[in-house]
Scaffold this active site. Structure first.
Site, PDB file in Angstrom:
ATOM      1  N   LYS A  28      57.547  64.129  71.283  1.00  0.00           N
ATOM      2  CA  LYS A  28      58.681  64.031  70.370  1.00  0.00           C
ATOM      3  C   LYS A  28      59.862  64.702  71.063  1.00  0.00           C
ATOM      4  CE  LYS A  28      60.591  65.856  66.108  1.00  0.00           C
ATOM      5  NZ  LYS A  28      60.412  66.811  64.996  1.00  0.00           N
ATOM      6  N   GLY A  44      64.574  71.568  58.092  1.00  0.00           N
ATOM      7  CA  GLY A  44      64.240  72.700  57.239  1.00  0.00           C
ATOM      8  C   GLY A  44      65.139  72.896  56.036  1.00  0.00           C
ATOM      9  N   ASN A  78      57.341  69.377  57.837  1.00  0.00           N
ATOM     10  CA  ASN A  78      56.702  70.650  58.132  1.00  0.00           C
ATOM     11  C   ASN A  78      57.020  71.674  57.051  1.00  0.00           C
ATOM     12  OD1 ASN A  78      56.313  72.599  61.198  1.00  0.00           O
ATOM     13  ND2 ASN A  78      55.836  73.196  59.134  1.00  0.00           N
ATOM     14  N   THR A  79      58.297  72.078  56.977  1.00  0.00           N
ATOM     15  CA  THR A  79      58.686  73.166  56.084  1.00  0.00           C
ATOM     16  C   THR A  79      58.365  72.879  54.627  1.00  0.00           C
ATOM     17  OG1 THR A  79      60.489  73.661  57.622  1.00  0.00           O
ATOM     18  CG2 THR A  79      60.593  74.700  55.459  1.00  0.00           C
ATOM     19  N   ALA A 128      62.577  65.343  59.261  1.00  0.00           N
ATOM     20  CA  ALA A 128      63.485  66.467  58.986  1.00  0.00           C
ATOM     21  C   ALA A 128      64.175  66.349  57.630  1.00  0.00           C
ATOM     22  CB  ALA A 128      64.549  66.622  60.071  1.00  0.00           C
ATOM     23  N   GLY A 129      64.225  67.475  56.931  1.00  0.00           N
ATOM     24  CA  GLY A 129      64.963  67.564  55.679  1.00  0.00           C
ATOM     25  C   GLY A 129      64.184  67.214  54.432  1.00  0.00           C
TER      26      GLY A 129
END
Length: 255
Positions: free
Chosen positions: A96, A157, A205-206, A183-184
Site C-alpha cells: 500500500k 483517523g 483501522n481507527t 481512511a476516515g
C-alpha cells in the site's frame, strides 16, 4: 469475491493493525472482522528485531494476506525504500503506497504517490496507492497500471466518514481495477455507505482500534460491509420528492 491482481478474497473488509489497546484485543478484533487482508506500517514493525514484541507473532499467518504500507514516507524515494525493506523481510509483495503531503491533514501527496507507484510497478510489486478523492488522479494511477485504487473518504483517523460521495462515485464508475475506500471511516454506517456507492472494499483501522469495544466494532464493520455490498447489488429505489403508496389502487375495497 474481491480480486486484486491474481488473488481472490472472500472478505471485502481490509483491516489495519495499529493503535489497539493490547495485542490480545487486536487478535480478537482481527478474528471478529473475518478480514483476510491486514495492513500495517513497515516503519512501526520490529521486523528485524526478534527480541521486540511483534503482532505478527500473535496471528496464524496462514489465514491472512499481509499488506505492508509505507506510512511515514514523505517522498517517493522514501516510499520505495520502505517497500523494498518489506519485501526483503519476506513479507507479501503487495504494497500500500502511502506518501503524506501534509502533516496536519495527513492528505496524500499526489505527485509523489504517482512517482512511487510507477517505480514500484517497474520493480514488480502489486501496488495499491492511497490517494485523495481526486477523480483525475485516480485515472492517472490506473493508467500507470496499479492493481487497485484506494481513495480516502476523509482524512486518516478523522472519523468524518464520506465527505464527497460524488467524487467517490465518479472514481468507482470509471475504474477498471478495484476501488477500496480507505481512511476516515468512523462507523458501520460509513462502511456500508461506501459499499452502497459501489466500492469493491473498505480499509479501516481507527474506527475499530479506537472504539470502546474494538472486538464488537470489528464484527459490526464486517456486517456493514456485507450489507452495503448486498444493497449495491440489489439496487436501491430511486429517490422521489413525494410519497408513493406501497399498496396498489387496483382491487381496492370500496367501503
Amino acid at each position: 469475491m474481491l480480486k486484486i491482481a491474481d488473488r481472490q478474497f472472500s472478505s471485502r473488509l481490509l483491516l489495519g493493525t495499529g493503535k489497539y489497546p493490547s495485542f490480545e484485543i487486536q487478535k480478537e478484533a482481527v478474528s471478529a472482522s473475518e478480514s483476510e487482508i491486514l495492513t500495517f506500517a513497515v516503519r512501526r514493525m520490529n521486523i528485524f528485531e526478534e527480541s521486540q514484541p511483534n503482532f505478527l507473532e500473535q496471528l496464524d499467518l496462514s489465514r491472512y494476506t499481509l499488506l505492508p504500507n509505507t506510512a511515514g514516507a514523505k517522498t517517493a524515494e522514501e516510499a520505495v525504500r520502505i517497500a523494498k525493506l518489506a519485501k526483503a523481510s519476506g513479507l507479501c509483495d503487495m504494497i500500500k503506497v502511502e506518501v503524506i503531503g501534509c502533516d496536519r491533514s495527513l492528505l496524500p501527496d499526489p505527485v509523489e504517490t504517482l512517482k512511487a507507484s510507477e517505480t514500484l510497478l517497474e520493480e514488480g510489486f502489486i501496488v495499491l496507492p492511497y490517494t485523495s478523492d481526486d477523480v483525475v488522479l485516480a485515472r492517472k494511477l490506473e493508467e500507470l497500471g496499479v492493481h487497485a485504487i484506494m481513495p480516502g473518504a476523509s482524512p486518516i483517523g478523522s472519523g468524518q466518514g464520506i465527505i464527497n460521495p460524488l467524487n467517490l462515485s465518479f472514481i468507482i464508475e470509471q475504474a477498471k481495477v478495484p476501488v477500496i475506500v480507505d481512511a476516515g471511516i468512523g462507523s458501520p454506517k460509513d462502511a456500508a455507505y461506501a459499499m452502497e456507492l459501489g466500492a469493491d472494499g473498505v480499509l479501516l483501522n481507527t474506527a475499530v482500534s479506537g472504539a470502546k469495544d474494538p472486538v464488537q466494532m470489528a464484527k459490526a464493520m464486517k456486517f456493514a460491509v456485507e450489507a452495503g455490498r448486498l444493497g449495491y447489488l440489489a439496487g436501491r429505489i430511486p429517490e422521489k420528492n413525494y410519497g408513493i403508496a406501497s399498496s396498489p389502487e387496483e382491487g381496492k375495497l370500496t367501503i
